[in-house]
Design a protein around this motif. Structure first.
Motif, PDB file in Angstrom:
ATOM      1  N   ASP A  72      31.165   6.560 -67.327  1.00  0.00           N
ATOM      2  CA  ASP A  72      32.154   7.352 -68.069  1.00  0.00           C
ATOM      3  C   ASP A  72      32.123   8.847 -67.740  1.00  0.00           C
ATOM      4  O   ASP A  72      32.853   9.625 -68.347  1.00  0.00           O
ATOM      5  CB  ASP A  72      31.967   7.167 -69.576  1.00  0.00           C
ATOM      6  N   ARG A  73      31.280   9.242 -66.782  1.00  0.00           N
ATOM      7  CA  ARG A  73      31.251  10.657 -66.420  1.00  0.00           C
ATOM      8  C   ARG A  73      32.509  11.013 -65.636  1.00  0.00           C
ATOM      9  O   ARG A  73      32.826  10.372 -64.624  1.00  0.00           O
ATOM     10  CB  ARG A  73      30.008  10.968 -65.594  1.00  0.00           C
ATOM     11  N   PRO A  74      33.251  12.015 -66.068  1.00  0.00           N
ATOM     12  CA  PRO A  74      34.524  12.340 -65.403  1.00  0.00           C
ATOM     13  C   PRO A  74      34.311  12.917 -64.010  1.00  0.00           C
ATOM     14  O   PRO A  74      33.279  13.523 -63.723  1.00  0.00           O
ATOM     15  CB  PRO A  74      35.167  13.364 -66.340  1.00  0.00           C
ATOM     16  N   ILE A  75      35.302  12.690 -63.165  1.00  0.00           N
ATOM     17  CA  ILE A  75      35.302  13.272 -61.829  1.00  0.00           C
ATOM     18  C   ILE A  75      36.679  13.852 -61.576  1.00  0.00           C
ATOM     19  O   ILE A  75      37.686  13.296 -62.009  1.00  0.00           O
ATOM     20  CB  ILE A  75      34.943  12.213 -60.754  1.00  0.00           C
ATOM     21  N   SER A  76      36.723  14.982 -60.911  1.00  0.00           N
ATOM     22  CA  SER A  76      38.008  15.617 -60.630  1.00  0.00           C
ATOM     23  C   SER A  76      37.884  16.420 -59.344  1.00  0.00           C
ATOM     24  O   SER A  76      37.449  17.567 -59.343  1.00  0.00           O
ATOM     25  CB  SER A  76      38.439  16.518 -61.796  1.00  0.00           C
ATOM     26  N   THR A  77      38.252  15.756 -58.236  1.00  0.00           N
ATOM     27  CA  THR A  77      38.241  16.404 -56.923  1.00  0.00           C
ATOM     28  C   THR A  77      39.586  16.167 -56.259  1.00  0.00           C
ATOM     29  O   THR A  77      40.426  15.412 -56.772  1.00  0.00           O
ATOM     30  CB  THR A  77      37.115  15.832 -56.039  1.00  0.00           C
ATOM     31  N   ALA A  88      42.979 -11.592 -44.771  1.00  0.00           N
ATOM     32  CA  ALA A  88      43.424 -10.567 -45.719  1.00  0.00           C
ATOM     33  C   ALA A  88      44.161 -11.168 -46.904  1.00  0.00           C
ATOM     34  O   ALA A  88      44.084 -10.633 -48.025  1.00  0.00           O
ATOM     35  CB  ALA A  88      44.317  -9.555 -44.998  1.00  0.00           C
ATOM     36  N   GLU A  89      44.886 -12.283 -46.695  1.00  0.00           N
ATOM     37  CA  GLU A  89      45.667 -12.855 -47.807  1.00  0.00           C
ATOM     38  C   GLU A  89      44.795 -13.460 -48.893  1.00  0.00           C
ATOM     39  O   GLU A  89      45.276 -13.749 -49.992  1.00  0.00           O
ATOM     40  CB  GLU A  89      46.644 -13.917 -47.282  1.00  0.00           C
ATOM     41  N   ARG A  90      43.503 -13.633 -48.617  1.00  0.00           N
ATOM     42  CA  ARG A  90      42.591 -14.145 -49.640  1.00  0.00           C
ATOM     43  C   ARG A  90      41.930 -13.022 -50.437  1.00  0.00           C
ATOM     44  O   ARG A  90      41.234 -13.284 -51.426  1.00  0.00           O
ATOM     45  CB  ARG A  90      41.495 -14.999 -48.993  1.00  0.00           C
ATOM     46  N   LEU A  91      42.147 -11.781 -50.021  1.00  0.00           N
ATOM     47  CA  LEU A  91      41.444 -10.647 -50.622  1.00  0.00           C
ATOM     48  C   LEU A  91      42.373  -9.817 -51.502  1.00  0.00           C
ATOM     49  O   LEU A  91      43.554  -9.659 -51.201  1.00  0.00           O
ATOM     50  CB  LEU A  91      40.863  -9.759 -49.523  1.00  0.00           C
ATOM     51  N   SER A  92      41.826  -9.291 -52.581  1.00  0.00           N
ATOM     52  CA  SER A  92      42.566  -8.367 -53.444  1.00  0.00           C
ATOM     53  C   SER A  92      41.615  -7.316 -53.997  1.00  0.00           C
ATOM     54  O   SER A  92      40.389  -7.499 -53.983  1.00  0.00           O
ATOM     55  CB  SER A  92      43.271  -9.106 -54.592  1.00  0.00           C
ATOM     56  N   ILE A  93      42.172  -6.212 -54.466  1.00  0.00           N
ATOM     57  CA  ILE A  93      41.389  -5.055 -54.902  1.00  0.00           C
ATOM     58  C   ILE A  93      41.805  -4.670 -56.321  1.00  0.00           C
ATOM     59  O   ILE A  93      42.992  -4.634 -56.645  1.00  0.00           O
ATOM     60  CB  ILE A  93      41.631  -3.846 -53.974  1.00  0.00           C
ATOM     61  N   ILE A  94      40.814  -4.355 -57.148  1.00  0.00           N
ATOM     62  CA  ILE A  94      41.070  -3.840 -58.500  1.00  0.00           C
ATOM     63  C   ILE A  94      40.127  -2.667 -58.747  1.00  0.00           C
ATOM     64  O   ILE A  94      38.938  -2.738 -58.427  1.00  0.00           O
ATOM     65  CB  ILE A  94      40.853  -4.912 -59.587  1.00  0.00           C
ATOM     66  N   GLY A  95      40.649  -1.603 -59.299  1.00  0.00           N
ATOM     67  CA  GLY A  95      39.815  -0.479 -59.721  1.00  0.00           C
ATOM     68  C   GLY A  95      39.907  -0.297 -61.225  1.00  0.00           C
ATOM     69  O   GLY A  95      40.981  -0.020 -61.756  1.00  0.00           O
ATOM     70  N   TYR A  96      38.804  -0.492 -61.899  1.00  0.00           N
ATOM     71  CA  TYR A  96      38.783  -0.414 -63.363  1.00  0.00           C
ATOM     72  C   TYR A  96      38.351   0.961 -63.876  1.00  0.00           C
ATOM     73  O   TYR A  96      38.420   1.212 -65.082  1.00  0.00           O
ATOM     74  CB  TYR A  96      37.833  -1.467 -63.937  1.00  0.00           C
ATOM     75  N   GLY A  97      37.887   1.842 -62.971  1.00  0.00           N
ATOM     76  CA  GLY A  97      37.351   3.108 -63.460  1.00  0.00           C
ATOM     77  C   GLY A  97      36.172   2.860 -64.378  1.00  0.00           C
ATOM     78  O   GLY A  97      35.312   2.008 -64.118  1.00  0.00           O
ATOM     79  N   GLU A  98      36.132   3.594 -65.504  1.00  0.00           N
ATOM     80  CA  GLU A  98      35.036   3.420 -66.460  1.00  0.00           C
ATOM     81  C   GLU A  98      35.368   2.446 -67.579  1.00  0.00           C
ATOM     82  O   GLU A  98      34.613   2.310 -68.551  1.00  0.00           O
ATOM     83  CB  GLU A  98      34.677   4.779 -67.086  1.00  0.00           C
TER      84      GLU A  98
END
Length: 278
Positions: A190-195, A224-234
């Motif tokens: 949960d530490r914020p980042i801002s760059t 590649a069609e079997r792969l996916s990406i998710i970014g949940y952050g904190e």
């Protein structure tokens, strides 16, 4: 006058005798609609119907699918709380293949730990055990291979270390023959980042997951069609972010091999991709 009355009575009797035809025609129409409806219901894909019914049941009961150890109730008799059987119109869960991958990764971790132990005995204090940074466990949705961020990246960076690329490539080789969809999920604390590159933890988590996917695709040759990406952050912590130890656990990248029964919830592949997959 009497003749007119007689003729009128005959006409009324004649029209009354034909009214049953209207009722009969209505009955036949309703029966036809009923049987057409029954036929259309018989064409429902039972596996897809069961998956949707199970998801709806979980939502209405206020539970999350990923936290359950077993399936919820199903609207289709015989499927509730059971693995979907193999056969026409169903998708097997290939649990045996997932168990084999889990065994292979456990053996790989064991070999790496033994090598690290020998290096430490020889005075190399910078070598760490792989089991300290990599864990494998099962959830309802599938097999999860979870990496601590310190094994993959420098602090605040999305660039994989050479050692991380080697490890991910080795694990990707064990996943290559699986037909399952693979989801790579990035997580931060949960530490914020801002760059300029990372305005928030969203970007950091997504780019970290993206770099892991590139290794799986380019080094391990997973399609590649079997792969996916998710970014949940904190936003999906394992534990509370109230200590350094808790934050370290939450900073991770998870490779999730989804069970085949959840293929229904993935966007459909194109015809060319489906042929290549089979």
């Amino acid at each position: 006058m009497a003749g007119r009355r007689k003729k009128k009575v005959q006409e009324e009797e004649h029209s009354g005798q034909e009214r049953w035809l209207i009722t009969y025609a209505d009955l036949i129409t309703l029966l036809m609609v009923f049987f057409v409806l029954m036929y259309s219901m018989s064409q429902i894909n039972a596996q897809k119907f069961a998956a949707v019914a199970n998801s709806l049941s979980l939502v209405l009961s206020g539970q999350a699918m990923s936290t359950l150890d077993t399936q919820g109730p199903s609207m289709v008799e015989g499927l509730s709380g059971q693995m979907l059987p193999e056969g026409p119109g169903t998708i097997p869960d290939n649990q045996g293949q997932l168990d084999e991958v889990k065994r292979m990764i456990a053996e790989f971790i064991k070999v790496e730990d033994q090598a690290a132990g020998e290096a430490q005995k020889g005075g190399n204090t910078t070598t760490t055990r792989l089991s300290d940074s990599l864990i494998v466990y099962e959830q309802e949705r599938g097999l999860v291979i979870s990496f601590k961020d310190t094994m993959l990246f420098a602090s605040g960076s999305d660039e994989l270390t050479p050692r991380a690329k080697e490890i991910i490539g080795q694990i990707g080789g064990a996943l290559l023959k699986l037909p399952n969809f693979i989801r790579v999920e990035g997580h931060t604390d949960d530490r914020p980042i801002s760059t300029a590159k990372f305005p928030s933890n969203w970007e950091l988590s997504v780019l970290r997951a993206s770099n892991v996917v590139h290794v799986l695709n380019e080094n391990a040759r997973i399609p590649a069609e079997r792969l996916s990406i998710i970014g949940y952050g904190e936003n999906r912590p394992l534990v509370a972010n109230d200590s350094d130890e808790g934050r370290a656990m939450n900073r991770r990248v998870d490779i999730v091999i989804l069970k085949k029964k959840y293929d229904y919830f993935e966007p459909p592949l194109g015809s060319t991709q489906q042929e290549a997959r089979h």
